[in-house]
Design an enzyme around this catalytic site. Structure first.
Site, short mmCIF file in Angstrom:
data_model
loop_
_atom_site.label_atom_id
_atom_site.label_comp_id
_atom_site.label_asym_id
_atom_site.label_seq_id
_atom_site.Cartn_x
_atom_site.Cartn_y
_atom_site.Cartn_z
N CYS A 109 3.99 2.58 -13.51
CA CYS A 109 3.51 1.20 -13.59
C CYS A 109 2.28 1.27 -14.46
O CYS A 109 1.25 1.80 -14.04
CB CYS A 109 3.17 0.62 -12.22
SG CYS A 109 2.32 -0.97 -12.38
N CYS A 112 -0.74 -1.08 -12.87
CA CYS A 112 -1.42 -0.73 -11.62
C CYS A 112 -0.66 0.39 -10.92
O CYS A 112 -0.71 1.53 -11.37
CB CYS A 112 -1.60 -1.96 -10.73
SG CYS A 112 -0.14 -3.02 -10.60
N SER A 113 0.05 0.08 -9.86
CA SER A 113 0.75 1.15 -9.14
C SER A 113 2.00 0.63 -8.45
O SER A 113 2.32 1.07 -7.36
CB SER A 113 -0.19 1.80 -8.13
OG SER A 113 -0.69 0.79 -7.26
N CYS A 114 2.72 -0.30 -9.08
CA CYS A 114 3.93 -0.85 -8.47
C CYS A 114 4.93 0.29 -8.26
O CYS A 114 5.13 1.13 -9.14
CB CYS A 114 4.53 -1.94 -9.35
SG CYS A 114 3.40 -3.33 -9.54
#
Ligand SMILES: [Co+2]
Length: 207
Positions: A109, A112-114
């Protein structure tokens, strides 16, 4: 495993610092009555103890032994996972990407951190680091090398950018030499890293 470095100085440097920040946020959410402490305790225990890459591994092993399930998984990962009782928050729209002899997939991602929580649990810290997010796009082979995986130069590496709407994960290839394995034995070969695509199941490296 080699570490992805350097970490930027803005990233919290210690677990204590992260814990302090989480505690502060929890206090604010509870105070503003946006969430109860019971709900927070419940969620963290579920994601610590029950939801994790072992669920993704079960789905991969099923796809390896059941071609029709595999077709359904590749056509609609969210509903195929639901068949096996796997689903929920942060996994409303999932896509499984099939690794083949000519294509390896890698998930990131960039924003961000999906991450597909229902099949992988919470993301590892390195998945959130800007170093991983940038390098995965710029030089995915270098990332794979850091995880001890060196795909043949003839293999095309495809990088997929997850988002809040769409979360990708990788269906690795069934390792050679596993013809006699039971579904349960196959499950044990599937690692978290192979579901993200930075690596492949260990037996495949040795084959
Ligand atoms: Co994200």
């Amino acid at each position: 495993m080699a570490t992805l470095s350097p970490q930027p100085s803005t990233f919290p440097r210690s677990n204590e610092e992260i814990a302090a920040r989480v505690k502060a946020m929890e206090a604010i959410l509870v105070e503003k009555e946006l969430i109860s402490t019971d709900a927070i305790d419940y969620m963290s225990s579920v994601y610590e103890k029950e939801v994790g890459p072992q669920l993704g591994a079960k789905i991969v092993a099923r796809a390896w032994v059941d071609p029709e399930f595999k077709n359904r998984l590749l056509a609609d990962a969210t509903s195929a996972c639901q068949e096996m009782g796997v689903g929920g928050m942060q996994g409303e729209e999932m896509i499984a990407l099939e690794n083949t002899d000519s294509v390896n997939n890698l998930v990131v991602c960039t924003l961000c951190s999906c991450y597909p929580w229902p099949v992988l649990g919470l993301p590892p810290n390195w998945y959130k680091y800007p170093a991983y997010r940038a390098k995965a796009v710029r030089n995915p082979r270098e990332v794979m090398a850091e995880f001890g995986y060196f795909p043949d130069p003839s293999i095309e590496i495809r990088v997929w950018d997850s988002s809040a709407e769409l979360r990708y994960w990788v269906l690795p290839q069934r390792p050679e030499g596993t013809e006699g394995f039971t579904e349960e034995q196959l499950t044990e070969l599937v690692t978290r890293d192979s579901l993200i695509g930075v690596s492949v199941p260990p037996a495949a490296i040795e084959a």
